[in-house]
Design a protein around this motif. Structure first.
Motif, PDB file in Angstrom:
ATOM      1  N   ARG A 292      12.273  15.632   3.411  1.00  0.00           N
ATOM      2  CA  ARG A 292      11.007  16.308   2.993  1.00  0.00           C
ATOM      3  C   ARG A 292      11.008  16.033   1.365  1.00  0.00           C
ATOM      4  O   ARG A 292      10.635  17.267   0.738  1.00  0.00           O
ATOM      5  CB  ARG A 292      10.954  17.659   3.180  1.00  0.00           C
ATOM      6  CG  ARG A 292      11.358  18.093   4.912  1.00  0.00           C
ATOM      7  CD  ARG A 292      10.340  17.436   5.704  1.00  0.00           C
ATOM      8  NE  ARG A 292      10.475  17.815   7.093  1.00  0.00           N
ATOM      9  CZ  ARG A 292      11.176  17.342   8.000  1.00  0.00           C
ATOM     10  NH1 ARG A 292      11.715  16.153   7.803  1.00  0.00           N
ATOM     11  NH2 ARG A 292      11.391  17.726   9.316  1.00  0.00           N
TER      12      ARG A 292
ATOM     13  N   TRP B 105       8.913  14.940  -1.010  1.00  0.00           N
ATOM     14  CA  TRP B 105       7.239  14.678  -1.308  1.00  0.00           C
ATOM     15  C   TRP B 105       6.881  13.762  -2.494  1.00  0.00           C
ATOM     16  O   TRP B 105       6.264  13.045  -2.596  1.00  0.00           O
ATOM     17  CB  TRP B 105       6.292  15.673  -0.903  1.00  0.00           C
ATOM     18  CG  TRP B 105       6.658  16.561   0.410  1.00  0.00           C
ATOM     19  CD1 TRP B 105       6.720  17.840   0.426  1.00  0.00           C
ATOM     20  CD2 TRP B 105       6.897  15.885   1.894  1.00  0.00           C
ATOM     21  NE1 TRP B 105       7.102  18.194   1.832  1.00  0.00           N
ATOM     22  CE2 TRP B 105       7.157  16.949   2.545  1.00  0.00           C
ATOM     23  CE3 TRP B 105       6.991  14.760   2.224  1.00  0.00           C
ATOM     24  CZ2 TRP B 105       7.401  16.961   3.882  1.00  0.00           C
ATOM     25  CZ3 TRP B 105       7.194  14.509   3.541  1.00  0.00           C
ATOM     26  CH2 TRP B 105       7.443  15.647   4.488  1.00  0.00           C
TER      27      TRP B 105
ATOM     28  N   SER C  11       3.129  15.631   4.623  1.00  0.00           N
ATOM     29  CA  SER C  11       3.645  16.997   4.499  1.00  0.00           C
ATOM     30  C   SER C  11       3.469  18.240   5.532  1.00  0.00           C
ATOM     31  O   SER C  11       4.256  18.853   5.910  1.00  0.00           O
ATOM     32  CB  SER C  11       3.844  17.313   3.024  1.00  0.00           C
ATOM     33  OG  SER C  11       2.465  17.782   2.622  1.00  0.00           O
TER      34      SER C  11
ATOM     35  N   ILE D 172       0.334  12.208   0.944  1.00  0.00           N
ATOM     36  CA  ILE D 172       1.208  13.090   0.978  1.00  0.00           C
ATOM     37  C   ILE D 172       0.861  14.533   1.653  1.00  0.00           C
ATOM     38  O   ILE D 172       1.573  15.211   2.415  1.00  0.00           O
ATOM     39  CB  ILE D 172       1.908  13.210  -0.375  1.00  0.00           C
ATOM     40  CG1 ILE D 172       2.520  11.963  -0.875  1.00  0.00           C
ATOM     41  CG2 ILE D 172       3.038  14.343  -0.350  1.00  0.00           C
ATOM     42  CD1 ILE D 172       3.405  11.202  -0.080  1.00  0.00           C
TER      43      ILE D 172
END
Length: 144
Positions: A25, A27, A60, A56
């Motif tokens: 994770r 990003w 995400s 993103i």
């Protein structure tokens, strides 16, 4: 010849960094792997996004729902043409959401078709197309 090998290795490293950033994770790292004009598309949904911020935001949002993911890449083929390159590889992506009544895992396999550009910061994606080939497990893991 040596430069070609170095470029191909760097391209595969970029592809692996994408998978690692997804699973951790990270990003910021993921966004840095795309050029400002990059395109990301998912063939299964017809989705097509432009620019790292939109890419993103989409990735995400969907990834944060999982308790864990594990992306593996293999069968890399890269062709370098000066400062541009084409790459393809297979992927397997395990998705886990704990506590779902019909199963906590969803495994998907497919292919990435990529175009990359050499930049001062290394090879970056200008286009990434995700082509889903098969899946197994509980689809609610990725849809609910």
């Amino acid at each position: 010849m040596i430069q070609d090998l170095a470029d191909r290795t760097a391209i595969v490293d970029t592809v692996i960094a994408y998978a690692t950033a997804l699973d951790t994770r990270d990003w910021e790292t993921l966004g840095a792997l795309f050029t400002d004009d990059a395109c990301w598309e998912y063939s299964g949904s017809g989705e097509r996004l432009r620019g790292p911020e939109a890419i993103i935001a989409r990735i995400s949002t969907s990834m944060e729902r999982f308790d864990a993911t594990h992306h593996l890449n293999g069968n890399h083929v890269a062709a370098v043409h000066g400062d541009d390159a084409e790459h393809t590889c297979y992927y397997q992506a395990q998705h886990v959401r704990l506590g779902l009544p019909d199963g906590e895992k969803f495994l998907a396999g497919g292919r990435y078709d990529d175009r990359l550009r050499r930049t001062p910061d290394g090879w970056r994606f200008t286009h990434r197309r995700i082509i889903s080939v098969w899946s197994e497990g509980n689809p609610a893991v990725i849809t609910s």
